[in-house]
Design an enzyme around this catalytic site. Structure first.
Site, PDB file in Angstrom:
ATOM      1  N   GLY A 144      36.684   5.752  17.796  1.00 50.11           N
ATOM      2  CA  GLY A 144      36.328   6.445  19.032  1.00 50.11           C
ATOM      3  C   GLY A 144      37.189   7.628  19.402  1.00 50.11           C
ATOM      4  CD  GLU A 181      34.406  -0.032  21.527  1.00 53.86           C
ATOM      5  OE1 GLU A 181      33.224  -0.297  21.798  1.00 53.86           O
ATOM      6  OE2 GLU A 181      34.749   1.055  21.008  1.00 53.86           O
ATOM      7  CG  ASN A 193      28.449  -0.001  18.131  1.00 55.08           C
ATOM      8  OD1 ASN A 193      27.660  -0.323  19.025  1.00 55.08           O
ATOM      9  ND2 ASN A 193      29.739  -0.324  18.164  1.00 55.08           N
ATOM     10  CD1 TRP A 194      23.072   3.945  18.436  1.00 54.78           C
ATOM     11  CD2 TRP A 194      21.329   3.456  19.749  1.00 54.78           C
ATOM     12  NE1 TRP A 194      21.925   4.323  17.774  1.00 54.78           N
ATOM     13  CE2 TRP A 194      20.843   4.035  18.555  1.00 54.78           C
ATOM     14  CE3 TRP A 194      20.394   3.064  20.716  1.00 54.78           C
ATOM     15  CZ2 TRP A 194      19.477   4.238  18.306  1.00 54.78           C
ATOM     16  CZ3 TRP A 194      19.039   3.263  20.474  1.00 54.78           C
ATOM     17  CH2 TRP A 194      18.589   3.846  19.285  1.00 54.78           C
ATOM     18  CE  LYS A 195      31.482   2.584  19.832  1.00 57.55           C
ATOM     19  NZ  LYS A 195      32.909   2.729  19.747  1.00 57.55           N
ATOM     20  CG  HIS A 214      33.064  -3.333  17.902  1.00 55.58           C
ATOM     21  ND1 HIS A 214      33.897  -2.682  18.764  1.00 55.58           N
ATOM     22  CD2 HIS A 214      32.530  -2.391  17.088  1.00 55.58           C
ATOM     23  CE1 HIS A 214      33.868  -1.375  18.481  1.00 55.58           C
ATOM     24  NE2 HIS A 214      33.048  -1.180  17.466  1.00 55.58           N
ATOM     25  CB  SER A 257      36.751   8.813  14.139  1.00 56.72           C
ATOM     26  OG  SER A 257      37.258   8.275  15.333  1.00 56.72           O
ATOM     27  CD  GLU A 303      34.236  -0.640  13.153  1.00 56.82           C
ATOM     28  OE1 GLU A 303      33.653   0.450  13.103  1.00 56.82           O
ATOM     29  OE2 GLU A 303      34.126  -1.407  14.103  1.00 56.82           O
ATOM     30  N   GLY A 305      29.980   4.935  15.262  1.00 58.30           N
ATOM     31  CA  GLY A 305      29.815   4.882  16.717  1.00 58.30           C
ATOM     32  C   GLY A 305      29.328   6.230  17.225  1.00 58.30           C
TER      33      GLY A 305
HETATM   34  C1  PEP Z   1      32.502   1.724  16.204  1.00 60.79           C
HETATM   35  O1  PEP Z   1      32.189   1.615  17.366  1.00 60.79           O
HETATM   36  O2  PEP Z   1      32.426   0.732  15.452  1.00 60.79           O
HETATM   37  C2  PEP Z   1      32.960   3.016  15.684  1.00 60.79           C
HETATM   38  C3  PEP Z   1      33.300   3.108  14.421  1.00 60.79           C
HETATM   39  O3  PEP Z   1      32.991   4.057  16.584  1.00 60.79           O
HETATM   40  P1  PEP Z   1      33.359   5.595  16.243  1.00 60.79           P
HETATM   41  O4  PEP Z   1      32.547   5.987  15.047  1.00 60.79           O
HETATM   42  O5  PEP Z   1      32.968   6.345  17.472  1.00 60.79           O
HETATM   43  O6  PEP Z   1      34.817   5.642  15.961  1.00 60.79           O
END
Ligand code: PEP
Length: 261
Positions: free
Chosen positions: A174, A98, A11-13, A96, A214, A168, A235
């Protein structure tokens, strides 16, 4: 039933513009080997999806939308629908954390998006997870239950095999906090029991469940070792080509080891 393919989603956000995304895809394509037991899915910003869909080798990477609107067409200024993404992406993130927590996305929207994805031949990746507060107050079970019921209530048993669940924990996304693999094992068991309650034992066994939060190349193997985890949603580490490739290689290694057993 263990799936023969691990799924790794990057996930490049809201990172990388059109040129940067194209260059990054090129770098990844030089690095990442195609393994039959690993499906690699990239979720760039919607702006870049169309051009990347022309550049991507679909044997190597599939594409996912990070978000979309659930109605197919109409007076919805600024939105992009699953119908418009059809043929460009094969997967779509839905709900998600976010989106739920920053953009106040509700379970009603989430369930409409899951249905819209399926209607448009896009596999929805339904993201669920508890916040730190909910976890501290022993609400994880109820939160996941509500998010599963909320997200899946328009989905028939026949459609369920298109759905992927991503667990998640919001507190682990993050900020570098790793969820303990033993805790994730318990939660994945809980999710499968809830799916069993809703759709029966066969569905509970076969639904694909990813973990996200993470994950780095160092922590990835511990999550692949969890029975019932079919892949990872990444992410931060997905924006570092070497780290992302290392995670893909670990997925391949863990699939190969499972096959030997
Ligand atoms: C995500 O955005 O779904 C995610 C898992 O991010 P990160 O790996 O940075 O925690």
């Amino acid at each position: 039933m263990a799936h023969d393919k691990k799924i790794i989603v990057g996930n490049w956000k809201m990172n990388l513009d059109v040129h940067e995304a194209s260059l990054y895809l090129y770098q990844l394509s030089k690095l990442v080997k195609v393994h039959r037991d690993v499906e690699v899915v990239l979720a760039p910003t919607v702006l870049t999806l169309q051009s990347l869909s022309l550049q991507v080798n679909l044997r190597q990477f599939k594409l996912a939308a990070q978000n979309f609107y659930w109605r197919d067409h109409g007076f919805f200024t600024g939105e992009v629908s699953a119908t418009q993404l059809r043929g460009i992406v094969q997967f779509g993130l839905v709900g998600h954390s976010e989106r739920r927590h920053i953009f106040n996305e509700t379970d009603k929207e989430v369930r409409n998006k899951v249905a819209a994805a399926i209607r448009n031949h896009i596999r929805p990746i339904l993201c669920i997870g508890e916040t730190a507060w909910e976890r501290a107050n022993n609400e994880t079970h109820d939160v996941l239950h509500d998010q599963l019921i909320g997200g899946l209530s328009n989905i028939t048993s026949e459609e369920l095999d298109q759905v992927i669940i991503a667990y998640e924990p919001v507190w682990a996304i993050g900020d570098g906090q790793n969820a303990n693999p033993d805790d994730v094992t318990k939660v994945v068991g809980m999710i499968r029991r809830q799916i069993e309650h809703l759709y029966g034992a066969a569905a509970a066994e076969s639904i694909q469940i990813l973990y996200g939060g993470s994950v780095t190349p160092d922590s990835a193997a511990a999550y692949f070792a969890i029975p019932g985890i079919d892949g990872l949603l990444i992410g931060g580490s997905s924006l570092d080509a070497r780290a992302f490739n290392e995670i893909i290689e670990k997925a391949h290694k863990s699939s190969a080891e499972t096959k030997k057993e």
